[in-house]
Motif scaffolding. Structure first.
Motif, PDB file in Angstrom:
ATOM      1  N   ILE A 162      33.944 -19.050 -14.953  1.00  0.00           N
ATOM      2  CA  ILE A 162      35.244 -18.372 -15.055  1.00  0.00           C
ATOM      3  C   ILE A 162      36.380 -19.364 -14.835  1.00  0.00           C
ATOM      4  N   ALA A 163      36.211 -20.251 -13.843  1.00  0.00           N
ATOM      5  CA  ALA A 163      37.245 -21.254 -13.557  1.00  0.00           C
ATOM      6  C   ALA A 163      37.485 -22.146 -14.770  1.00  0.00           C
ATOM      7  N   LEU A 164      36.418 -22.563 -15.422  1.00  0.00           N
ATOM      8  CA  LEU A 164      36.564 -23.418 -16.599  1.00  0.00           C
ATOM      9  C   LEU A 164      37.205 -22.676 -17.764  1.00  0.00           C
ATOM     10  N   GLU A 165      36.921 -21.383 -17.892  1.00  0.00           N
ATOM     11  CA  GLU A 165      37.590 -20.586 -18.929  1.00  0.00           C
ATOM     12  C   GLU A 165      39.086 -20.499 -18.646  1.00  0.00           C
ATOM     13  N   TYR A 166      39.441 -20.333 -17.372  1.00  0.00           N
ATOM     14  CA  TYR A 166      40.859 -20.354 -16.999  1.00  0.00           C
ATOM     15  C   TYR A 166      41.468 -21.725 -17.279  1.00  0.00           C
ATOM     16  N   SER A 167      40.715 -22.777 -16.994  1.00  0.00           N
ATOM     17  CA  SER A 167      41.260 -24.123 -17.186  1.00  0.00           C
ATOM     18  C   SER A 167      41.627 -24.372 -18.632  1.00  0.00           C
ATOM     19  N   SER A 168      40.809 -23.845 -19.550  1.00  0.00           N
ATOM     20  CA  SER A 168      41.118 -24.052 -20.969  1.00  0.00           C
ATOM     21  C   SER A 168      42.363 -23.273 -21.384  1.00  0.00           C
ATOM     22  N   MET A 169      42.609 -22.128 -20.745  1.00  0.00           N
ATOM     23  CA  MET A 169      43.812 -21.348 -21.044  1.00  0.00           C
ATOM     24  C   MET A 169      45.060 -21.987 -20.438  1.00  0.00           C
ATOM     25  N   LEU A 170      44.915 -22.530 -19.238  1.00  0.00           N
ATOM     26  CA  LEU A 170      46.062 -23.076 -18.511  1.00  0.00           C
ATOM     27  C   LEU A 170      46.330 -24.543 -18.836  1.00  0.00           C
ATOM     28  N   GLY A 171      45.372 -25.202 -19.451  1.00  0.00           N
ATOM     29  CA  GLY A 171      45.557 -26.607 -19.804  1.00  0.00           C
ATOM     30  C   GLY A 171      45.518 -27.546 -18.615  1.00  0.00           C
ATOM     31  N   VAL A 172      44.677 -27.217 -17.625  1.00  0.00           N
ATOM     32  CA  VAL A 172      44.531 -28.065 -16.441  1.00  0.00           C
ATOM     33  C   VAL A 172      43.048 -28.271 -16.155  1.00  0.00           C
ATOM     34  N   PRO A 173      42.686 -29.363 -15.489  1.00  0.00           N
ATOM     35  CA  PRO A 173      41.277 -29.599 -15.184  1.00  0.00           C
ATOM     36  C   PRO A 173      40.808 -28.856 -13.933  1.00  0.00           C
ATOM     37  N   ILE A 174      39.499 -28.598 -13.900  1.00  0.00           N
ATOM     38  CA  ILE A 174      38.827 -28.180 -12.677  1.00  0.00           C
ATOM     39  C   ILE A 174      38.161 -29.424 -12.102  1.00  0.00           C
ATOM     40  N   ILE A 175      38.534 -29.771 -10.881  1.00  0.00           N
ATOM     41  CA  ILE A 175      38.007 -30.975 -10.216  1.00  0.00           C
ATOM     42  C   ILE A 175      36.933 -30.514  -9.230  1.00  0.00           C
ATOM     43  N   ASN A 176      35.696 -30.882  -9.491  1.00  0.00           N
ATOM     44  CA  ASN A 176      34.631 -30.403  -8.609  1.00  0.00           C
ATOM     45  C   ASN A 176      34.071 -31.502  -7.725  1.00  0.00           C
ATOM     46  N   HIS A 177      33.873 -31.125  -6.467  1.00  0.00           N
ATOM     47  CA  HIS A 177      33.130 -31.939  -5.501  1.00  0.00           C
ATOM     48  C   HIS A 177      31.666 -31.727  -5.844  1.00  0.00           C
ATOM     49  N   GLU A 178      31.067 -32.708  -6.514  1.00  0.00           N
ATOM     50  CA  GLU A 178      29.751 -32.524  -7.120  1.00  0.00           C
ATOM     51  C   GLU A 178      28.640 -32.734  -6.089  1.00  0.00           C
ATOM     52  N   GLU A 179      28.120 -31.625  -5.559  1.00  0.00           N
ATOM     53  CA  GLU A 179      27.093 -31.732  -4.524  1.00  0.00           C
ATOM     54  C   GLU A 179      26.246 -30.463  -4.488  1.00  0.00           C
ATOM     55  N   ASP A 180      24.940 -30.619  -4.667  1.00  0.00           N
ATOM     56  CA  ASP A 180      24.005 -29.524  -4.435  1.00  0.00           C
ATOM     57  C   ASP A 180      23.719 -29.502  -2.938  1.00  0.00           C
ATOM     58  N   LEU A 181      24.305 -28.541  -2.251  1.00  0.00           N
ATOM     59  CA  LEU A 181      24.249 -28.524  -0.789  1.00  0.00           C
ATOM     60  C   LEU A 181      22.829 -28.383  -0.262  1.00  0.00           C
ATOM     61  N   ASP A 182      21.983 -27.676  -0.979  1.00  0.00           N
ATOM     62  CA  ASP A 182      20.608 -27.502  -0.517  1.00  0.00           C
ATOM     63  C   ASP A 182      19.821 -28.806  -0.575  1.00  0.00           C
ATOM     64  N   LEU A 183      20.196 -29.668  -1.501  1.00  0.00           N
ATOM     65  CA  LEU A 183      19.549 -30.974  -1.597  1.00  0.00           C
ATOM     66  C   LEU A 183      20.149 -31.995  -0.631  1.00  0.00           C
ATOM     67  N   SER A 184      21.428 -31.866  -0.334  1.00  0.00           N
ATOM     68  CA  SER A 184      22.129 -32.936   0.374  1.00  0.00           C
ATOM     69  C   SER A 184      22.152 -32.802   1.886  1.00  0.00           C
ATOM     70  N   ARG A 185      22.161 -31.585   2.390  1.00  0.00           N
ATOM     71  CA  ARG A 185      22.351 -31.405   3.826  1.00  0.00           C
ATOM     72  C   ARG A 185      21.027 -31.455   4.565  1.00  0.00           C
ATOM     73  N   PRO A 186      21.002 -32.005   5.809  1.00  0.00           N
ATOM     74  CA  PRO A 186      22.142 -32.427   6.626  1.00  0.00           C
ATOM     75  C   PRO A 186      22.412 -33.927   6.550  1.00  0.00           C
ATOM     76  N   GLY A 187      22.398 -34.513   5.343  1.00  0.00           N
ATOM     77  CA  GLY A 187      22.498 -35.959   5.198  1.00  0.00           C
ATOM     78  C   GLY A 187      23.746 -36.569   5.802  1.00  0.00           C
ATOM     79  N   HIS A 188      23.570 -37.761   6.396  1.00  0.00           N
ATOM     80  CA  HIS A 188      24.687 -38.470   7.024  1.00  0.00           C
ATOM     81  C   HIS A 188      24.994 -39.797   6.323  1.00  0.00           C
ATOM     82  N   MET A 189      24.132 -40.200   5.400  1.00  0.00           N
ATOM     83  CA  MET A 189      24.346 -41.406   4.611  1.00  0.00           C
ATOM     84  C   MET A 189      23.463 -41.300   3.376  1.00  0.00           C
ATOM     85  N   ASN A 190      23.475 -42.316   2.536  1.00  0.00           N
ATOM     86  CA  ASN A 190      22.661 -42.314   1.332  1.00  0.00           C
ATOM     87  C   ASN A 190      21.180 -42.297   1.693  1.00  0.00           C
ATOM     88  N   GLU A 191      20.430 -41.452   0.996  1.00  0.00           N
ATOM     89  CA  GLU A 191      18.984 -41.427   1.208  1.00  0.00           C
ATOM     90  C   GLU A 191      18.365 -42.662   0.563  1.00  0.00           C
TER      91      GLU A 191
END
Length: 426
Positions: A162-191
Motif C-alpha cells: 500500500i505504501a508503494l502504491e501511495y508513493s507512485s501517486m505522490l511521487g516520493v520514495p519509500i525508504i526502508n530499513h531493510e531487515e528481517d527481524l526474525d533472522l537478525s535479532r538479537p544480533g550485536h554485530m555482523n555474523e
C-alpha cells in the motif's frame, strides 16, 4: 561578498583554474578571474579550495523532538555545516514520531533560520508501529520529502504494498530499513568469524538481503519507488544492480563507514561501542562491494545515517549499547580517502553522489554553480590533514569511531540561504 580563489567542480564545470565568485543578496552575480571587490564587499580568500554546489545528506537523525539530550535540529545542522552539507533529510524516529503534518511543520519551522536546509522524512505507518498507513499525502503537503519507518523495517508486506502504491501517486520514495527481524535479532554485530571469536550474537547479511528482495518485488509489482537505506552487504548490492537492469524503480545509498570499516575493528578496538551500528560493520568483501557499487552506479548516494547518542548511553557493555554513530563531520574525509585518493572516483563523480543523486532521489531542486541563481555552495579540500578531536565535534554527541583520528581533506565552509559558515578548527 567576494569569495576568492576557488576551483569550481560541478556538472557544468570541469576542475579548472581558480576563479572568484561575487554574491549579492544571496545570489551568484558574477564568476570570473581576478575580480575586484567594491568598498562594501567582504572578501574571503579560500586559497585554492574547491567549490561545488551544496552537498546533501539524505539520511540523518536530528533527534528533535523528544531526544534533545542527544542532538537538536540546531546542533545537528552545525555538524552538517562543518561536514560540508547544506541540506539534510531527517528520519522520523523521534518522539512524537514524524507521522503527522504538525510534526513535519514543527521541524521545518525550527530550521528556517539555519544555514542548512532540513527536509523531514515522514513515517510510513502511524507511530512507526507497522500497522496502518500514516497520513502521507497530508505530510507531503506540509513538506515531507519521503516516507520511512527507519530504525525498524516496514515488516508487513501488505502495508508495504500500500505504501508503494501511495508513493507512485505522490511521487516520493519509500525508504526502508531493510531487515528481517526474525533472522537478525538479537544480533550485536555482523555474523561471521569475528562474532564467533568474540562470543557475540551476530546479524547475518541475509537478514538484509531477504527484505531487499521482497521490496524489489513489491516495487516491480506496484510501480512504486523503493529506496534501500544504508546498504551494507555484497549480496544486497547484487540484488539492487540486477533490479536496476530490469528497470525496477529502486535506488540506494551507502554510509561512509560501510565502505571504510570492517567487523574486525570491534575486536581490534576491544569492544569500543562507537563501532556498533546497524546495519553492522561487515567484512572486507562487503566493503569492496560498496566501493564497486559506487563506481558502477548501482549505489546512488553517499550518506551518513548520523545517529547521535549521549555518552552515558554508549559507555556500557557492548551488548547493551544502542546502535549508531555520528557521521556528518567525517563523511568527506572518509570519501576522500577511500574513493578520491585511490582514484576510484574523480571529484565530479563524487559530487554526483553528494550533490545530485540525493536530491534526484528525493525530487528536490538541485543547486547550480552559475550566475543568476541562489548561492548554495560547499567549499572543500582534499589534502589538508586534521584531527577529529572532541573539540572539533559540532554534534551534541561524540559517538564516533573516528574520534581523535587523523584525517585528510575537510569541508572548509558552506554558503546557503544568504549565510556564509566558515569551518575553523579548534
Amino acid at each position: 561578498m567576494l569569495l576568492k580563489n576557488v576551483k569550481p567542480v560541478s556538472n557544468s564545470h570541469k576542475v579548472t583554474d581558480t576563479v572568484d565568485i561575487r554574491i549579492k543578496k544571496g545570489v551568484i552575480k558574477e564568476i570570473g578571474s581576478s575580480l575586484e571587490a567594491d568598498k562594501k564587499e567582504k572578501v574571503h580568500d579560500f586559497k585554492g579550495a574547491y567549490v561545488s554546489p551544496g552537498w546533501m545528506d539524505m539520511h540523518v537523525h536530528l533527534r528533535e523532538p523528544g531526544f534533545e539530550h542527544k542532538e537538536t535540529i540546531t546542533t545537528g545542522c552545525e555538524a552538517a555545516a562543518f561536514g560540508g552539507f547544506t541540506a539534510v533529510a531527517c528520519m522520523p524516529n523521534t518522539k512524537p514520531a514524524i507521522h503527522t503534518r504538525d510534526v513535519v511543520e514543527f521541524i521545518t519551522k525550527k530550521a528556517e533560520s539555519l544555514a542548512v536546509d532540513v527536509h523531514p522524512i515522514g513515517c510510513v505507518t502511524k507511530e512507526r508501529k507497522g500497522e496502518s498507513i500514516a497520513e502521507m499525502a497530508d505530510m507531503k503537503e506540509g513538506g515531507a520529502v519521503a516516507f520511512s519507518d527507519d530504525g525498524d523495517p516496514v515488516y508487513n508486506s501488505q502495508v508495504m504494498r500500500i505504501a508503494l502504491e501511495y508513493s507512485s501517486m505522490l511521487g516520493v520514495p519509500i525508504i526502508n530499513h531493510e531487515e528481517d527481524l526474525d533472522l537478525s535479532r538479537p544480533g550485536h554485530m555482523n555474523e561471521g568469524k569475528v562474532a564467533t571469536r568474540l562470543g557475540l550474537d551476530g546479524t547475518p547479511g541475509i537478514a538484509e538481503e531477504v527484505m531487499i528482495a521482497r521490496d524489489i518485488m513489491l516495487a516491480e509489482y506496484t510501480g512504486g519507488h523503493i529506496h534501500v537505506a544504508h546498504i551494507s552487504t555484497k549480496g544486497a548490492v547484487d540484488l539492487v544492480r540486477e533490479a536496476k537492469k530490469k528497470g525496477i524503480n529502486v535506488t540506494t545509498e551507502v554510509c561512509a563507514h560501510h565502505f571504510d570499516l570492517t567487523d574486525e575493528e570491534i575486536e581490534k578496538q576491544k569492544f569500543n561501542t562507537n563501532f556498533k551500528m546497524h546495519p553492522p560493520l561487515r567484512t572486507q568483501e562487503d566493503v569492496d562491494a560498496m566501493i564497486e557499487g559506487l563506481v558502477d552506479g548501482t549505489i546512488d548516494a553517499i550518506c551518513t545515517d548520523h545517529a547521535p547518542h549521549a555518552i552515558e548511553e554508549k559507555e556500557v557493555e557492548f551488548i547493551y549499547a544502542p546502535n549508531g554513530i555520528i557521521g556528518l563531520e567525517t563523511a568527506w574525509s572518509i570519501s576522500n580517502k577511500r574513493l578520491f585518493q585511490t582514484k576510484k572516483l574523480n571529484l565530479q563523480q563524487l559530487m554526483d553522489k553528494l550533490v545530485y543523486k540525493p536530491r534526484e532521489v528525493l525530487n528536490l531542486e538541485i543547486p547550480e554553480l552559475k550566475e543568476g541563481v541562489k548561492a548554495n555552495l560547499t567549499f572543500f579540500n582534499t589534502d589538508e590533514e586534521w584531527t577529529f578531536s572532541p573539540q572539533n565535534v559540532r554534534s551534541k554527541s561524540k559517538n564516533s569511531p573516528y574520534l581523535n583520528e587523523k584525517l585528510q581533506g575537510r569541508a572548509v565552509g558552506i554558503f546557503n540561504k544568504g549565510q556564509l559558515v566558515l569551518n575553523e578548527l579548534r
